[in-house]
Write a protein that holds these residues in place. Structure first.
Motif, PDB file in Angstrom:
ATOM      1  N   LEU A   1       0.844  -1.196   0.000  1.00 10.26           N
ATOM      2  CA  LEU A   1       0.000   0.000   0.000  1.00 10.26           C
ATOM      3  C   LEU A   1       0.880   1.248   0.000  1.00 10.26           C
ATOM      4  O   LEU A   1       1.892   1.287   0.711  1.00 10.26           O
ATOM      5  N   PRO A   2       0.518   2.275  -0.764  1.00  8.96           N
ATOM      6  CA  PRO A   2       1.263   3.538  -0.707  1.00  8.96           C
ATOM      7  C   PRO A   2       1.222   4.103   0.713  1.00  8.96           C
ATOM      8  O   PRO A   2       0.162   4.199   1.318  1.00  8.96           O
ATOM      9  N   HIS A   3       2.377   4.467   1.237  1.00 10.09           N
ATOM     10  CA  HIS A   3       2.440   4.908   2.628  1.00 10.09           C
ATOM     11  C   HIS A   3       1.794   6.267   2.863  1.00 10.09           C
ATOM     12  O   HIS A   3       1.637   6.683   4.013  1.00 10.09           O
ATOM     13  N   ASP A   4       1.440   6.959   1.793  1.00  8.63           N
ATOM     14  CA  ASP A   4       0.761   8.244   1.958  1.00  8.63           C
ATOM     15  C   ASP A   4      -0.736   8.147   1.668  1.00  8.63           C
ATOM     16  O   ASP A   4      -1.426   9.159   1.583  1.00  8.63           O
ATOM     17  N   SER A   5      -1.241   6.911   1.538  1.00  8.34           N
ATOM     18  CA  SER A   5      -2.661   6.732   1.223  1.00  8.34           C
ATOM     19  C   SER A   5      -3.502   6.714   2.497  1.00  8.34           C
ATOM     20  O   SER A   5      -3.023   6.372   3.587  1.00  8.34           O
ATOM     21  N   HIS A   6      -4.773   7.071   2.338  1.00  9.48           N
ATOM     22  CA  HIS A   6      -5.701   7.077   3.478  1.00  9.48           C
ATOM     23  C   HIS A   6      -5.884   5.670   4.033  1.00  9.48           C
ATOM     24  O   HIS A   6      -5.920   5.475   5.261  1.00  9.48           O
ATOM     25  N   LEU A   7      -5.982   4.678   3.143  1.00  9.13           N
ATOM     26  CA  LEU A   7      -6.197   3.299   3.583  1.00  9.13           C
ATOM     27  C   LEU A   7      -5.013   2.796   4.401  1.00  9.13           C
ATOM     28  O   LEU A   7      -5.196   2.095   5.406  1.00  9.13           O
ATOM     29  N   TYR A   8      -3.800   3.153   3.973  1.00  7.21           N
ATOM     30  CA  TYR A   8      -2.609   2.701   4.698  1.00  7.21           C
ATOM     31  C   TYR A   8      -2.658   3.157   6.154  1.00  7.21           C
ATOM     32  O   TYR A   8      -2.486   2.358   7.078  1.00  7.21           O
ATOM     33  N   TRP A   9      -2.907   4.452   6.376  1.00  2.00           N
ATOM     34  CA  TRP A   9      -2.889   4.977   7.737  1.00  2.00           C
ATOM     35  C   TRP A   9      -4.091   4.515   8.542  1.00  2.00           C
ATOM     36  O   TRP A   9      -4.007   4.341   9.764  1.00  2.00           O
ATOM     37  N   LYS A  10      -5.203   4.287   7.871  1.00  4.34           N
ATOM     38  CA  LYS A  10      -6.380   3.760   8.566  1.00  4.34           C
ATOM     39  C   LYS A  10      -6.086   2.369   9.132  1.00  4.34           C
ATOM     40  O   LYS A  10      -6.371   2.082  10.304  1.00  4.34           O
ATOM     41  N   LEU A  11      -5.504   1.504   8.303  1.00  6.88           N
ATOM     42  CA  LEU A  11      -5.192   0.147   8.751  1.00  6.88           C
ATOM     43  C   LEU A  11      -4.034   0.141   9.744  1.00  6.88           C
ATOM     44  O   LEU A  11      -4.045  -0.622  10.715  1.00  6.88           O
ATOM     45  N   HIS A  12      -3.039   0.993   9.495  1.00 12.66           N
ATOM     46  CA  HIS A  12      -1.872   1.036  10.381  1.00 12.66           C
ATOM     47  C   HIS A  12      -2.277   1.478  11.789  1.00 12.66           C
ATOM     48  O   HIS A  12      -1.780   0.935  12.790  1.00 12.66           O
ATOM     49  N   ARG A  13      -3.192   2.432  11.877  1.00 12.30           N
ATOM     50  CA  ARG A  13      -3.679   2.867  13.190  1.00 12.30           C
ATOM     51  C   ARG A  13      -4.412   1.738  13.903  1.00 12.30           C
ATOM     52  O   ARG A  13      -4.285   1.573  15.120  1.00 12.30           O
TER      53      ARG A  13
END
Length: 239
Positions: free
Chosen positions: A178-190
């Motif tokens: 996943l691109p590390h600047d994508s909304h989905l990436y940070w949503k899942l990472h959180r």
């Protein structure tokens, strides 16, 4: 009766005249319906195709994070070996089975670094041939980075990525694919970080071990030179 027949004949004649006048339109509509039918069939074929290799999965399936169903076969250090179980359409599926190859997909828990205890937990919790769902997040060579879900009862499903971290059986790592600047990436990472924090807060699993600073403190305390200095200081105080 004669009037009715005359009216019906007149209506049929008008319909025939309209069809002749709009013949090109009717041909276009027929062609459009044929194309639509082909597209629907093609989509059905793709959705009912059994994937036996990660490279066979269409790119748009990965970019759109499609969720696939599979049957668990093995749990290894590299990941879960899963047999893809596609959507079943009776006639189409029976035809496809004749030429489908055999093979297993390598599915990894995205964003999670498993501890040895995590591997043991998976082997205990998951049963052979158990049906799981895996949501595609990325693809790295022959491995699929996924969120893996298992059903617990009729209305409840558990995300193994989060559960592993919640039990303190692994660590959070960057989500590959996943691109590390994508909304989905940070949503899942959180989500994964919150699960890990719960285990850390409750000192579960790997977080039961002493921290790095505690280990350093214990090593210093057990050092012979330090012990001698402590004894000397104690002797000075008593004299």
């Amino acid at each position: 009766m004669a009037d009715r027949r005359s009216a019906a004949a007149e209506g049929l004649a008008r319909l025939s005249e309209w069809a002749d006048a709009h013949l090109s339109l009717l041909r276009s509509l027929s062609a459009g319906m044929a194309v639509a039918g082909v597209l629907v069939l093609a989509r059905s074929v793709r959705m009912t195709t059994k994937f036996t290799n990660a490279l066979d999965i269409p790119v748009e399936f990965v970019t759109k994070n499609v969720k696939l169903r599979g049957k668990l076969h093995h749990i290894t250090e590299k990941g879960l070996e899963v047999e893809h179980v596609p959507i079943s359409i009776p006639l189409l599926t029976s035809i496809q089975r004749k030429w489908q190859s055999k093979g297993l997909l390598l599915v990894r828990l995205a964003g999670v670094e498993l501890a040895p205890s995590g591997m043991a937990w998976l082997q205990q919790e998951l049963k052979p041939k158990q049906i799981i769902w895996f949501q595609l997040l990325g693809r790295e060579e022959l491995a699929l980075e996924c969120l893996v879900l298992v059903n617990k009862g009729r209305f409840l499903s558990v995300c193994l990525n989060e559960e592993i971290l919640r039990q303190g059986l692994g660590r959070t790592v960057p989500i590959e694919g996943l691109p590390h600047d994508s909304h989905l990436y940070w949503k899942l990472h959180r989500r994964l970080l919150r699960a890990e924090f719960k285990a850390l807060k409750k000192h579960k699993g790997i977080w039961q071990e002493e921290s790095y600073y505690e280990r350093i403190r214990d090593r210093i305390s057990s050092n012979k030179v330090v012990q001698t200095l402590k004894q000397f200081v104690s002797w000075l105080r008593n004299t």
